[in-house]
Design an enzyme around this catalytic site. Sequence first.
Site, mmCIF file in Angstrom:
data_model
loop_
_atom_site.group_PDB
_atom_site.id
_atom_site.type_symbol
_atom_site.label_atom_id
_atom_site.label_comp_id
_atom_site.label_asym_id
_atom_site.label_seq_id
_atom_site.Cartn_x
_atom_site.Cartn_y
_atom_site.Cartn_z
ATOM 1 N N GLY B 15 -5.218 -19.942 -10.364
ATOM 2 C CA GLY B 15 -4.261 -19.833 -9.265
ATOM 3 C C GLY B 15 -4.006 -21.173 -8.595
ATOM 4 O O GLY B 15 -2.860 -21.503 -8.243
ATOM 5 N N ARG B 298 -21.998 -16.135 -28.229
ATOM 6 C CA ARG B 298 -22.614 -15.300 -27.209
ATOM 7 C C ARG B 298 -22.858 -13.868 -27.645
ATOM 8 O O ARG B 298 -23.901 -13.289 -27.323
ATOM 9 C CB ARG B 298 -21.734 -15.304 -25.972
ATOM 10 C CG ARG B 298 -21.743 -16.663 -25.342
ATOM 11 C CD ARG B 298 -20.929 -16.719 -24.105
ATOM 12 N NE ARG B 298 -21.198 -17.999 -23.458
ATOM 13 C CZ ARG B 298 -20.607 -18.418 -22.367
ATOM 14 N NH1 ARG B 298 -19.695 -17.657 -21.788
ATOM 15 N NH2 ARG B 298 -20.913 -19.575 -21.848
ATOM 16 N N HIS B 365 -20.410 -10.442 -18.179
ATOM 17 C CA HIS B 365 -20.101 -11.786 -17.725
ATOM 18 C C HIS B 365 -18.617 -12.125 -17.678
ATOM 19 O O HIS B 365 -18.151 -12.773 -16.760
ATOM 20 C CB HIS B 365 -20.825 -12.766 -18.654
ATOM 21 C CG HIS B 365 -20.638 -14.206 -18.311
ATOM 22 N ND1 HIS B 365 -20.897 -14.683 -17.053
ATOM 23 C CD2 HIS B 365 -20.213 -15.268 -19.040
ATOM 24 C CE1 HIS B 365 -20.644 -15.990 -17.030
ATOM 25 N NE2 HIS B 365 -20.214 -16.367 -18.212
#
Lengths: 252, 663
Positions: B15, B298, B365
Site C-alpha cells: 500500500g 518451506r 504464515h
Amino acid sequence: MPRFVTLTIQRQDRPETRRYWQTFCIPYVEQMNVISCLQAIAADPTTADGEATTPVAWDCNCLEEVCGACSMNINGRVRQACTALVDALLEENPNEIRLEPMSKFPIVRDLIVDRSRMFDALKRVRAWIPVDGYYHIGPGPRISPRQQEEAYPLTRCMTCGCCLEACPQINNASDFIGAAAISQVILFNDHPTGKLIAHERLDAIMEPGGITECGNAQNCVKVCPKDIPLTDSIAKAGRQTSIHAITRWLSR
Amino acid sequence: MAEQRVVVIGGGLAGLAATMRLAESGRTVDLLSLGPVKRSHSVCAQGGINAVNAVTRQLGDSEWKHFDDTVYGGDFLQHQPPVKEMCDWGPKIIDLLDRLGVMFNRTPEGHRDYRRFGGTLFPRTAFAGATTGQQLLYALDEQVRWWETENRVYKHEMAEFLGPVIDEQGICRGVVAQDTCTMVIRAFPADAVVLATGGCGLIFGKSTNSMACTGAANARAYRAGVHYANGEFVQVHPTAIPAADKLRLMSESARGEGGRVWVPRDPKDARSAREIPDGERWYFLEERYPQYGNLVPRDIATREIFSVCREGYSVDPHGYAVYLDLTHIPRADLDRKLAGILEIYEKFQGVDPRDEPMKIFPGVHYTMGGLWCGYEVDPHTGGLKIGAPANQMTNIPGLYAIGEADYQYHGANRLGANSLLSCIFAGLIVSPSINAYLGNLSRKTAADSPSSLFEHEVERHQEAEHRLRNATGHENPYTIHRELGETMTRDVTVVRHNKNIAETLSTLDELTDRYRHVRLSDAADWANQHLAFTRALGDMLELAKAIAKGALLRDECRGAHYKPEFEIPGPDATDQDTLRRQARQWCERFRARNEQWLKTTVAEYHPAGPAIRYEEVDTSLIPPRPRTYGLKGAGVIDDVWKVMEAERSTAEQRYMGSAGAPQ
C-alpha cells in the site's frame, strides 16, 4: 505456580469521562504475557467480583515487539505489553499486575492513547531521505559496515512512545519534541543523501520545543525497548546544532 | 470536473509503495489503515528481499533463474508473465530501497551483503539485520510522510474498510469505511481503489500474523463480488515459536546463516540438547535432502518437521517441537547477522539461543491465494506490459488488489524473501496501471456520481452494524473464533484428507449458524474493538469456506497443498530398467495430473457457499516440470522427464510441420 493472575486496570470509557479501576482474575497459563491476559479478559469480560463489564480496550498488532503499538504502564513502568511476561511481573509484585495507559498522550479509551504527536514530530524534523524520485537511477551511496552498524540501531525506533512517557520534560508546561524524533534527525543527518538537508532538520530542532528543552534526565534510554542509544543521539544533535548555529551566524 | 482521486486501503509495504508512486505521478491519494501505517504487519518480515545481484550473476545466476526458482518453488501454479516481470525488476527495486535509506547489511568494501535463502542455490537475499521488513516499511513510510507534507497524501489511520462502492454499471466508485474511534461510517468516493489488505492468518486461530491480519477486508471484497483465487494455498512456516497468544516467527535466515534442524536419534533420549553428542543427533533435513539441506523449500521443511514429530521424535514433552540449533556458530556472527530474531526468542522464551538450541514447530504464515487480479502481457518481453490498466485489477473495474491480498506471484508455495519483493513490485506497478485506467475512464469522476449511490451503501453498512450491536443471542464470538482456528489448523493446513476437510466445511456452516446468535459484550459507540472483531469474524467464516472448499475439491498434491491420498509414489526399484520404467509411469501420471489440476481455483461468493471454477494458468515461458526436491528417485524422474519432453516436442514439430502441408 499460581492458579490465577490478578490484574488491576485503569479504565476510561471516553476521553471526557472519568477514570475508574477494575480488577480481573484470570486463569494462569504457562508463558503468559500481558497481551494473553487482555485476550482472556476480552473473551470473558467479568471482574474479580463476578460483575459483567465491557472488554478492556488496548492497542496491539504484531506481538513480537516490532510494531510499537502495545506500550503501556505495567506495574508503574512503561513497556511493551507483548514482552511483559507474567512470570517476570509476578516476581516484581506477586499480588497483582497493574495496567495503566501512558499518561503523556491523550486517552482514547482504557489503555489506548493517541500518539499522533510523535508522527507529527517526524514531519517537523523531515525524517526522510530527499530522493529525486522513484525511477531507476542506479544504487544508493556506498556505506561502510561501521556506518551501517552505527545507523542500524537508530532505524529500529518503532515510535512506541516509551521515551516520551518516561521523560520529565514532556509535560503540560513544555512542548518538547522528545528523544525519538531527535534520534531520527541523527539517523538521517548521518546518511550520505539524508545529510543534504541536514540544515533543515537542525533548524527544526532549534525551534521552541527543540533540543534545548532536553533536561538530560536520561530516562528515555533506560526505557527504550529497542535499546536505542537515545542519549548519544541527543548529544550528537547538541553538537550538530551548536556548529550549525555558528555557521548560520557567520554566514549572515 | 472534480479531481480524480485514488483510495488505497492498507499501509503495509504494498500500500505504501503504491501510495508514494501514485503521489509522485501527481495523484491525490486517500490512504486508509486500521492503525498507524508504521505498525503494519510488514514489519514482521525478518529475513530479507530477493534479487539477482553482481555476485550471483558471476556464479551463473540471472533474472531468468530467479524467475525459474520462483515458479518451480510455486509448483507452476502462477501465471508466468507477472512473475517474470517481478524478477526482472528485483535489482531495480533493491537499488531504489537502498537510495531511500534502508540500512542493508554491508560487505567490508561497502556494498550490499547477500545471504542464501530457501529454494535457491544462489545468495540472492539482501537484508538489514534481522528486521528487513521493518526497515523497508519505514523507508516507504518516510516517503509517504513526505508526500503528506506536500498535501498529495491524506492518511486516515483509524479507518476500517467495510466494503467497496460499486455502481449500476459494475464499476468501483469508492469505499465505505468506519472510523475505529468515533465509529462514524462514511463513504470515500474514488475513481480507483487499491486493496493492499494483507493475508488472513487469523482464520487459523494462532498464526505468525499480526492481530490485524483477519482477512476481513479481503472477505468483504469477495462478498461484494471480487473473485478469490487459489484460496487453498496457505503457507505454513516450518519454524515458528509456539506460545499462548500467537506463534512467533523464527526467520528462515536462522537456517540461511547455518542453523541446523535436528531431533535426538533415540526418541526416548531425555538428556538436554547440549548433552547429546553429534553422532546421536538426527539431522533429518540434511540427511533426506543433501543438496538443499536445511534450506529445502518451506512446504517440504514443514511436512518433514510435522511428520518427524508425529512419529514420536518431538523434543517437547507437552507438544510438538524440534530443535533449531545455532549454537555451533560464533556469537559475534550471530549478533551481527541475526540479533533481531534471536532477541525475540530470548525475550519471549527466556532462553538464549546462542547457548541453547531453540524449540520450534510449524505455524500458519502466508496467504499465497488472494483476490483475483489480471495482467496484460508485453509480447516483446514475455513479461508485463507496464501501464496496462489490467495489471493488478480485479474483476471489478477500478478495484485493484496488491501485496499479500492478491494471488498473483507465489503459486502453490512462496519462496522465502520473495514476499517483500512481490509486495513492493505490485505496489510500484499498480500506479501506472491506475493512471492509464483513469485516463480511459469515459464517465465523470466518482465525486460526480449520484450521492444516493454512496448514501445507500453507507446506510446498508450502518444497518448491518445496528443488527450486530443489538443481537440478543448467547454465543461468544471468541469461542467461535477459537473453534474456527482449531478446525482450520487441524484439517486445512499441513496434511489434508478429504474426509476431514468435508467435516470442516460442515463445522464452518455450524459456526456460521451460531454466529447469527452472537452476543456482544460491548455496546459502546466509541472505540468499540469488540464490535469490530465480531464483525470481522463473520467475514473470516466466509473466507474460510472458500479456502476449505478449494482444498476439498483439489485432488492432488501441489506446493503447500498436500493430500497423501493423491501423492504419486516415487520410483524405488533397485534395478535400472524397472526404475526407469517406474519413472516413466510416474511422469505420465504427473502429466495427467497437470492436465487436470494445473489450474487457478476461482471462488465466487454465494450466500449458500462458494462456487468454485477453474482457469488455465499461463505457462507460456517455462514448461511445467516435476518438482522433485527431495523426492525419492528425483534424479531418474528428472532424466526421464527431459527425454519425454524431447520426444513430445519432436512429435509436436512433426505434427505442426505436416499441418496444412500438401498430401
